[in-house]
Design an enzyme around this catalytic site. Structure first.
Site, PDB file in Angstrom:
ATOM      1  CG  HIS A 170      -1.200   5.187   3.984  1.00 29.34           C
ATOM      2  ND1 HIS A 170      -2.288   4.412   3.673  1.00 29.34           N
ATOM      3  CD2 HIS A 170      -0.480   4.488   4.899  1.00 29.34           C
ATOM      4  CE1 HIS A 170      -2.235   3.287   4.378  1.00 29.34           C
ATOM      5  NE2 HIS A 170      -1.148   3.312   5.123  1.00 29.34           N
ATOM      6  NE  ARG A 196      -6.232  -3.960  -1.380  1.00 27.33           N
ATOM      7  CZ  ARG A 196      -7.545  -3.745  -1.429  1.00 27.33           C
ATOM      8  NH1 ARG A 196      -8.177  -3.676  -2.581  1.00 27.33           N
ATOM      9  NH2 ARG A 196      -8.227  -3.571  -0.318  1.00 27.33           N
ATOM     10  CD  GLN A 214      -2.312  -1.257   2.881  1.00 27.27           C
ATOM     11  OE1 GLN A 214      -2.070  -0.375   3.713  1.00 27.27           O
ATOM     12  NE2 GLN A 214      -3.126  -2.266   3.134  1.00 27.27           N
ATOM     13  CG  HIS A 223       3.369   0.938   4.047  1.00 28.79           C
ATOM     14  ND1 HIS A 223       2.925   2.073   3.413  1.00 28.79           N
ATOM     15  CD2 HIS A 223       2.327   0.517   4.816  1.00 28.79           C
ATOM     16  CE1 HIS A 223       1.685   2.333   3.783  1.00 28.79           C
ATOM     17  NE2 HIS A 223       1.303   1.403   4.641  1.00 28.79           N
ATOM     18  CD  GLU A 247       0.912   3.079   8.512  1.00 29.61           C
ATOM     19  OE1 GLU A 247       1.232   1.885   8.447  1.00 29.61           O
ATOM     20  OE2 GLU A 247      -0.184   3.524   8.097  1.00 29.61           O
TER      21      GLU A 247
END
Length: 311
Positions: free
Chosen positions: A99, A193, A97, A173, A116
């Site tokens: 973000h 994705r 994925q 990641h 994150e």
């Protein structure tokens, strides 16, 4: 204590195709037989909110308390609670994925982006993660995709218990199988994705990908963070970015958490057992120390992760 000074939180569980029975068989927090992959131990996100489980605000959602009692949260002017804490247990590989950052996510998804970090809590010998890639630029990345050459494209890393991996937005990641970790992130669920190993569902169909959007947001900066093992130190700053900072603190019989700046702090138990005002807490439990709490006495033996919002 569990009134306006400390908010004890419930932790909704999330079913995932890559999940398993960890939360049922090991943590024993549910009888659910379905594959569960995530416990959202501090969440004000609409897809799974924590409830306040003790004191003045019992039964209210975290977002309700945040929106109506800003004095508990350093008089924050944000539209929504900014941090989401998860305990994640994987039985299979997650999709690869990426973000978006705030600018792209607000423009196209009407929500925040997602930075994150992962703290590895348990693993097996064959466990690994994917962080970053080997493409030089977008044109090179497209060539890898067209050739279906993900083995050479993706940067796979073997992981060890105690390691912390920063995952800034725009970083390709993925988590591997047989991992237990704590994830600290911006409160966002925007995920593109990029690759899913050509896995097929019961109907023989592959899950949809978001390659075009992933190409628009992927960074080509080299992933060069110095990975530290935070469990080897009694206390340390784990990671600081533009959105939050994360601390690791060992608790040995007694620890006084000082909040002289009147911040609001999210505390997550990752090891052992601790006690606050006779309330016993263990792995997966989180609570919030509000701006009205200057000192909190924590008893027991274990380790906590303390997260502070910087926005």
């Amino acid at each position: 204590m569990f009134n306006e000074k400390v908010l004890l939180l419930s932790a909704p569980l999330k079913e995932r195709i890559w999940g398993g029975s960890y939360f049922k068989d090991v943590l024993k927090v549910t009888d659910n037989e379905n594959p569960l992959g995530e416990m959202w131990s501090c969440s004000a996100h609409k897809e799974g909110e924590s409830l306040i489980t003790k004191g003045k605000f019992i039964g209210k959602t975290l977002s309700e308390v945040f929106n109506s009692n800003r004095e508990l949260f350093n008089n924050s002017t944000l539209d929504e609670f900014p941090i989401l804490i998860k305990l994640i247990a994987t039985s299979d590989k997650l999709s690869v994925q990426v973000h978006p950052d705030d600018e792209y996510a607000k423009k196209y998804e009407n929500q925040y982006g997602k930075t994150e970090g992962w703290l590895i809590l348990d693993t097996k010998e064959d466990s690994s993660i994917i962080v970053g890639h080997n493409a030089k630029d977008r044109e090179d990345l497209v060539r890898y995709i067209e050739n279906d050459d993900y083995d050479h494209l993706l940067n796979e890393i073997k992981v060890k218990v105690g390691e912390f991996y920063p995952i800034p937005s725009k970083t390709i990641h993925a988590l591997g199988k047989n991992l237990l970790l704590l994830e600290v992130q911006q409160s966002s669920d925007v995920t593109y994705r990029f690759y899913d190993y050509h896995r097929k569902d019961k109907e023989g169909k592959e899950r949809p990908l978001h390659v075009n959007k992933a190409l628009e947001v992927t960074s080509f900066d080299k992933y060069d963070y110095q990975i530290k093992n935070v469990l080897k130190e009694n206390e340390c700053l784990v990671w600081k970015n533009n959105y939050f900072e994360v601390y690791s603190q060992k608790v040995d019989n007694e620890f006084i958490l000082k909040n002289s700046n009147k911040d609001y702090l999210i505390v997550s138990v990752i090891e052992g057992n601790i006690k606050i005002d006779e309330e016993k807490l263990t792995l997966g439990d989180s609570f919030i120390i509000t701006s009205l709490c200057e000192n909190l006495n924590i008893e027991g033996n274990g380790r906590i992760i303390i997260t502070k919002s910087l926005i």
